[in-house]
Structure formats: structure tokens, C-alpha cells
Design an enzyme around this catalytic site. Structure first.
Site, PDB file in Angstrom:
ATOM      1  N   ILE A  19       0.836  -1.209   0.000  1.00 39.12           N
ATOM      2  CA  ILE A  19       0.000   0.000   0.000  1.00 39.12           C
ATOM      3  C   ILE A  19       0.871   1.260   0.000  1.00 39.12           C
ATOM      4  O   ILE A  19       0.583   2.240  -0.699  1.00 39.12           O
ATOM      5  CB  ILE A  19      -0.938  -0.025   1.229  1.00 39.12           C
ATOM      6  CG1 ILE A  19      -1.985  -1.138   1.078  1.00 39.12           C
ATOM      7  CG2 ILE A  19      -1.604   1.329   1.450  1.00 39.12           C
ATOM      8  CD1 ILE A  19      -2.768  -1.458   2.359  1.00 39.12           C
ATOM      9  N   ASP A  54      13.672   3.189  11.059  1.00 39.97           N
ATOM     10  CA  ASP A  54      12.884   2.222  11.828  1.00 39.97           C
ATOM     11  C   ASP A  54      11.921   3.014  12.698  1.00 39.97           C
ATOM     12  O   ASP A  54      12.361   3.758  13.587  1.00 39.97           O
ATOM     13  CB  ASP A  54      13.828   1.379  12.700  1.00 39.97           C
ATOM     14  CG  ASP A  54      13.083   0.325  13.509  1.00 39.97           C
ATOM     15  OD1 ASP A  54      11.835   0.351  13.549  1.00 39.97           O
ATOM     16  OD2 ASP A  54      13.757  -0.528  14.112  1.00 39.97           O
ATOM     17  N   VAL A  55      10.610   2.880  12.449  1.00 42.12           N
ATOM     18  CA  VAL A  55       9.645   3.694  13.198  1.00 42.12           C
ATOM     19  C   VAL A  55       9.599   3.319  14.685  1.00 42.12           C
ATOM     20  O   VAL A  55       8.992   4.021  15.483  1.00 42.12           O
ATOM     21  CB  VAL A  55       8.220   3.639  12.588  1.00 42.12           C
ATOM     22  CG1 VAL A  55       8.220   4.152  11.156  1.00 42.12           C
ATOM     23  CG2 VAL A  55       7.606   2.260  12.692  1.00 42.12           C
ATOM     24  N   ASN A  81       2.081   4.819   7.346  1.00 44.81           N
ATOM     25  CA  ASN A  81       1.563   3.561   6.809  1.00 44.81           C
ATOM     26  C   ASN A  81       2.332   2.324   7.270  1.00 44.81           C
ATOM     27  O   ASN A  81       1.791   1.218   7.230  1.00 44.81           O
ATOM     28  CB  ASN A  81       1.582   3.674   5.271  1.00 44.81           C
ATOM     29  CG  ASN A  81       1.429   2.353   4.576  1.00 44.81           C
ATOM     30  OD1 ASN A  81       0.315   1.847   4.444  1.00 44.81           O
ATOM     31  ND2 ASN A  81       2.533   1.759   4.148  1.00 44.81           N
ATOM     32  N   SER A 133      -7.339  -0.120   9.724  1.00 44.64           N
ATOM     33  CA  SER A 133      -7.715  -1.406   9.108  1.00 44.64           C
ATOM     34  C   SER A 133      -9.171  -1.715   9.436  1.00 44.64           C
ATOM     35  O   SER A 133      -9.711  -1.207  10.425  1.00 44.64           O
ATOM     36  CB  SER A 133      -6.832  -2.520   9.690  1.00 44.64           C
ATOM     37  OG  SER A 133      -7.343  -3.798   9.381  1.00 44.64           O
ATOM     38  N   TYR A 146      -3.355  -7.455  16.699  1.00 48.32           N
ATOM     39  CA  TYR A 146      -3.386  -6.599  15.508  1.00 48.32           C
ATOM     40  C   TYR A 146      -4.576  -5.633  15.574  1.00 48.32           C
ATOM     41  O   TYR A 146      -4.453  -4.442  15.312  1.00 48.32           O
ATOM     42  CB  TYR A 146      -3.457  -7.463  14.243  1.00 48.32           C
ATOM     43  CG  TYR A 146      -3.445  -6.654  12.968  1.00 48.32           C
ATOM     44  CD1 TYR A 146      -2.311  -5.950  12.579  1.00 48.32           C
ATOM     45  CD2 TYR A 146      -4.575  -6.585  12.153  1.00 48.32           C
ATOM     46  CE1 TYR A 146      -2.296  -5.196  11.418  1.00 48.32           C
ATOM     47  CE2 TYR A 146      -4.571  -5.832  10.990  1.00 48.32           C
ATOM     48  CZ  TYR A 146      -3.437  -5.138  10.616  1.00 48.32           C
ATOM     49  OH  TYR A 146      -3.435  -4.382   9.467  1.00 48.32           O
ATOM     50  N   LYS A 150      -4.725  -1.505  15.568  1.00 41.32           N
ATOM     51  CA  LYS A 150      -5.390  -0.692  14.539  1.00 41.32           C
ATOM     52  C   LYS A 150      -6.558   0.107  15.112  1.00 41.32           C
ATOM     53  O   LYS A 150      -6.888   1.189  14.627  1.00 41.32           O
ATOM     54  CB  LYS A 150      -5.827  -1.580  13.373  1.00 41.32           C
ATOM     55  CG  LYS A 150      -4.649  -2.123  12.569  1.00 41.32           C
ATOM     56  CD  LYS A 150      -3.815  -0.985  11.972  1.00 41.32           C
ATOM     57  CE  LYS A 150      -2.593  -1.469  11.241  1.00 41.32           C
ATOM     58  NZ  LYS A 150      -1.832  -0.362  10.614  1.00 41.32           N
TER      59      LYS A 150
HETATM   60  N1  NAD Z   1      -2.577  -5.834   3.314  1.00 42.69           N
HETATM   61  C1  NAD Z   1      -3.703  -5.769   3.991  1.00 42.69           C
HETATM   62  O1  NAD Z   1      -4.603  -6.602   3.849  1.00 42.69           O
HETATM   63  C2  NAD Z   1      -3.941  -4.623   4.951  1.00 42.69           C
HETATM   64  C3  NAD Z   1      -5.266  -4.379   5.377  1.00 42.69           C
HETATM   65  C4  NAD Z   1      -5.517  -3.346   6.263  1.00 42.69           C
HETATM   66  C5  NAD Z   1      -4.467  -2.536   6.695  1.00 42.69           C
HETATM   67  N2  NAD Z   1      -3.200  -2.793   6.264  1.00 42.69           N
HETATM   68  C6  NAD Z   1      -2.145  -1.897   6.751  1.00 42.69           C
HETATM   69  O2  NAD Z   1      -1.521  -1.291   5.646  1.00 42.69           O
HETATM   70  C7  NAD Z   1      -0.178  -0.951   5.985  1.00 42.69           C
HETATM   71  C8  NAD Z   1       0.738  -1.456   4.882  1.00 42.69           C
HETATM   72  O3  NAD Z   1       0.570  -2.856   4.772  1.00 42.69           O
HETATM   73  P1  NAD Z   1       0.968  -3.670   3.444  1.00 42.69           P
HETATM   74  O4  NAD Z   1      -0.049  -4.728   3.275  1.00 42.69           O
HETATM   75  O5  NAD Z   1       1.286  -2.738   2.339  1.00 42.69           O
HETATM   76  O6  NAD Z   1       2.280  -4.411   4.006  1.00 42.69           O
HETATM   77  P2  NAD Z   1       3.736  -4.665   3.404  1.00 42.69           P
HETATM   78  O7  NAD Z   1       4.337  -5.670   4.315  1.00 42.69           O
HETATM   79  O8  NAD Z   1       3.669  -4.933   1.945  1.00 42.69           O
HETATM   80  O9  NAD Z   1       4.453  -3.252   3.627  1.00 42.69           O
HETATM   81  C9  NAD Z   1       4.724  -2.749   4.912  1.00 42.69           C
HETATM   82  C10 NAD Z   1       5.991  -1.917   4.852  1.00 42.69           C
HETATM   83  O10 NAD Z   1       6.230  -1.392   6.167  1.00 42.69           O
HETATM   84  C11 NAD Z   1       7.609  -1.494   6.426  1.00 42.69           C
HETATM   85  N3  NAD Z   1       7.881  -1.560   7.862  1.00 42.69           N
HETATM   86  C12 NAD Z   1       7.547  -2.549   8.726  1.00 42.69           C
HETATM   87  N4  NAD Z   1       8.040  -2.289   9.949  1.00 42.69           N
HETATM   88  C13 NAD Z   1       8.693  -1.111   9.853  1.00 42.69           C
HETATM   89  C14 NAD Z   1       9.439  -0.315  10.773  1.00 42.69           C
HETATM   90  N5  NAD Z   1       9.630  -0.719  12.047  1.00 42.69           N
HETATM   91  N6  NAD Z   1       9.969   0.852  10.352  1.00 42.69           N
HETATM   92  C15 NAD Z   1       9.817   1.244   9.065  1.00 42.69           C
HETATM   93  N7  NAD Z   1       9.133   0.544   8.142  1.00 42.69           N
HETATM   94  C16 NAD Z   1       8.594  -0.623   8.526  1.00 42.69           C
HETATM   95  C17 NAD Z   1       8.031  -2.797   5.738  1.00 42.69           C
HETATM   96  O11 NAD Z   1       9.435  -2.855   5.531  1.00 42.69           O
HETATM   97  C18 NAD Z   1       7.233  -2.739   4.453  1.00 42.69           C
HETATM   98  O12 NAD Z   1       7.936  -2.092   3.414  1.00 42.69           O
HETATM   99  C19 NAD Z   1       0.089  -1.564   7.368  1.00 42.69           C
HETATM  100  O13 NAD Z   1      -0.047  -0.554   8.356  1.00 42.69           O
HETATM  101  C20 NAD Z   1      -1.030  -2.587   7.514  1.00 42.69           C
HETATM  102  O14 NAD Z   1      -1.373  -2.805   8.874  1.00 42.69           O
HETATM  103  C21 NAD Z   1      -2.909  -3.812   5.390  1.00 42.69           C
END
Ligand code: NAD
Length: 254
Positions: A19, A54-55, A81, A133, A146, A150
Site C-alpha cells: 500500500i 525504523d519507526v 503507513n 484497518s 493486531y 489498529k
Molecule cells: N494488506 C492488507 O490486507 C492490509 C489491510 C488493512 C491494513 N493494512 C495496513 O496497511 C499498511 C501497509 O501494509 P501492506 O499490506 O502494504 O504491508 P507490506 O508488508 O507490503 O508493507 C509494509 C511496509 O512497512 C515497512 N515496515 C515494517 N516495519 C517497519 C518499521 N519498524 N519501520 C519502518 N518501516 C517498517 C516494511 O518494511 C514494508 O515495506 C500496514 O499498516 C497494515 O497494517 C494492510
């Protein structure tokens, strides 16, 4: 709407995958300059600055946000995000896992926003969009930790919107449904039958398929755009109808 972000400077955490990467790409297409903050920035879209951060680490966040402001000449838009998943009931995760996930998913967003505030306060088009989420709004099985994280993001969004409305900083969030990102790919890879699991995830959606990262990104850009100047303290569902629709069977399923 091409160009509504012209001249605006955006940071996207977790912008090297899923995303976040789709959001960074759309921001670039619509005229923003973009810095991606991620643990590994290799997957960021072409044209985005990459800053390893790193957040979970306040020093790392402060340095990365300051570097982004230096590279971009300021910060107008923060896309909070970065996040990680967690599986299990309240009985299934040890304290250190609870603290790790809340530290990334909740405190991480607070750290990034706090670090960006000095620049946002100088912006004529300041906006923060947090990624929550459907887990914040629906009781999903085996997602206790989780969902707690959220739900906190959702509440944090409303509180931040109230705190910073006087600074003309808008704060909103998106609540995506299951989106076909590398994250879901990793979950499917652990399933006994990944194809059947993918079909089940698609069928759970009233629209009959998972949400796409581009659809979530589009909603994030709607909220972040200066065109949405009166929208603050809201949560936008991008969930294929999961939260509010009650249908007999998903379209396309038996
Ligand atoms: N994929 C889904 O179904 C979904 C649904 C609802 C919400 N979300 C939310 O969307 C957001 C993105 O998810 P996604 O599916 O694109 O996941 P993804 O795993 O493809 O991407 C997440 C990114 O966050 C980075 N990240 C993780 N921990 C980190 C840290 N400590 N510091 C810096 N960067 C960090 C990762 O390296 C990765 O590039 C998340 O917050 C997730 O909770 C995802």
C-alpha cells in the site's frame, strides 16, 4: 486531478512495499515530491527519495524526517503507513510481542507525526493520513493484538485531528480490507493450501475479490489532497463492503 499535489512534499512510511509503495507512486504521478521511509527502501517507486528508518526508534525517526525535509525542502503530507501483522487470540502472544507490535503500529505513527509537526505547521496544505484497518471496526478471529493496534490508530487519528486543527493540519485515516499486498502473500504462503486460502479471502469480500493496493492508495490521496480541505478527523473504509454490507454471498462465489 493530475497535479493537485504539484509543489507538495510528502513522506510515506513503509513506502517500499504494498500500500505504501502504491501511495508513493500515485503521489509522484500527481505532482508531489516524495521521500519513502522504510527499513529497506529498495522497493520504493522510481523518483522517490529513499531514507532508511525504523519507526520503533525515536532517534532514527527524528533523523529520517529531518533528512526528508532537507531533501524535499519541507514537509506538507505525512502518510503514516508502516505496520506489521500479528496472529492469535489474547492467549497467543507473549508480552514482548504485544509491545513490539504496538510499538511499530501505534507509537511508530505518533513518533513520525511528532517529528514532522514543525514542518507541517509551516505548510499551507498540511495533511496526515494514517493506515488503520477493518480490524479496528470488525471482530476478526485470531487478530486480538493486531486489532488492538489498529483500533488505537483509529482513536489516535481522531485525537490528533482535534489537537492539530488549530494548526491547520488535517488528520484522517483509511480502514482497508484485506488487500493483495506482499503481506498477504506471506500469509498465504504459510497456508496448507494457498490457492484455497486466497479464494476464501476473495469470497469473504462482498465485491468478490480482495482490495488492491492502488485502490487504498487512491483513498489515501483523496484524504491527503488539498482538494479535501474540509475533511479532518474521518476514517474512510476501503474494504469491498466488508464493514457495512450484509449480503447473502459474495459476488462470484457459490
Ligand atoms: N494488506 C492488507 O490486507 C492490509 C489491510 C488493512 C491494513 N493494512 C495496513 O496497511 C499498511 C501497509 O501494509 P501492506 O499490506 O502494504 O504491508 P507490506 O508488508 O507490503 O508493507 C509494509 C511496509 O512497512 C515497512 N515496515 C515494517 N516495519 C517497519 C518499521 N519498524 N519501520 C519502518 N518501516 C517498517 C516494511 O518494511 C514494508 O515495506 C500496514 O499498516 C497494515 O497494517 C494492510
Amino acid at each position: 486531478m493530475i497535479g493537485d499535489f504539484a509543489g507538495l512534499r510528502a513522506i510515506v512510511t513503509g513506502g517500499a512495499s504494498g500500500i505504501g509503495a502504491a501511495t508513493a507512486a500515485q503521489l509522484l504521478e500527481r505532482g508531489a515530491s516524495v521521500a519513502v521511509l522504510d527499513l529497506d527502501v529498495a522497493g520504493r517507486p522510481d523518483g522517490a527519495e529513499g531514507i532508511v528508518a525504523d519507526v520503533r526508534d525515536r532517534e532514527s525517526v527524528d533523523a529520517a524526517v529531518a533528512r526528508a525535509a532537507e531533501l524535499l525542502g519541507g514537509i506538507d503530507v505525512v502518510i503514516n503507513n508502516a505496520g506489521v501483522g500479528a496472529v492469535g487470540t489474547v492467549a497467543d502472544n507473549a508480552d514482548d510481542e504485544w509491545l513490539r507490535v504496538l510499538d511499530i503500529n501505534v507509537v511508530g505513527m505518533a513518533r513520525v507525526a511528532a517529528a514532522a509537526l514543525p514542518w507541517l505547521r509551516q505548510s499551507p496544505a498540511a495533511a496526515i493520513v494514517n493506515t488503520s484497518s477493518i480490524a479496528a471496526l470488525n471482530g476478526l478471529p485470531a487478530r486480538a493484538l493486531y486489532s488492538a493496534s489498529k483500533g488505537a490508530v483509529l482513536s489516535l487519528t481522531f485525537a490528533m485531528a482535534a489537537d492539530h486543527v488549530a494548526d491547520s493540519i488535517r488528520v484522517n485515516c483509511v480502514c482497508p480490507g484485506t488487500a493483495s499486498t506482499p503481506w498477504i502473500g506471506r500469509l498465504l504462503a504459510q497456508a496448507d493450501d494457498p490457492d484455497a486460502e486466497r479464494a476464501a479471502l476473495d469470497a469473504r469480500q462482498p465485491i468478490g475479490r480482495m482490495v488492491t493496493p492502488d485502490e487504498v492508495a487512491h483513498a489515501i490521496l483523496y484524504l491527503a489532497s488539498p482538494l479535501a480541505g474540509s475533511t479532518t478527523g474521518t476514517a474512510l473504509d476501503v474494504d469491498g463492503g466488508v464493514t457495512h454490507l450484509r449480503v447473502r454471498a459474495a459476488r462470484g462465489s457459490a
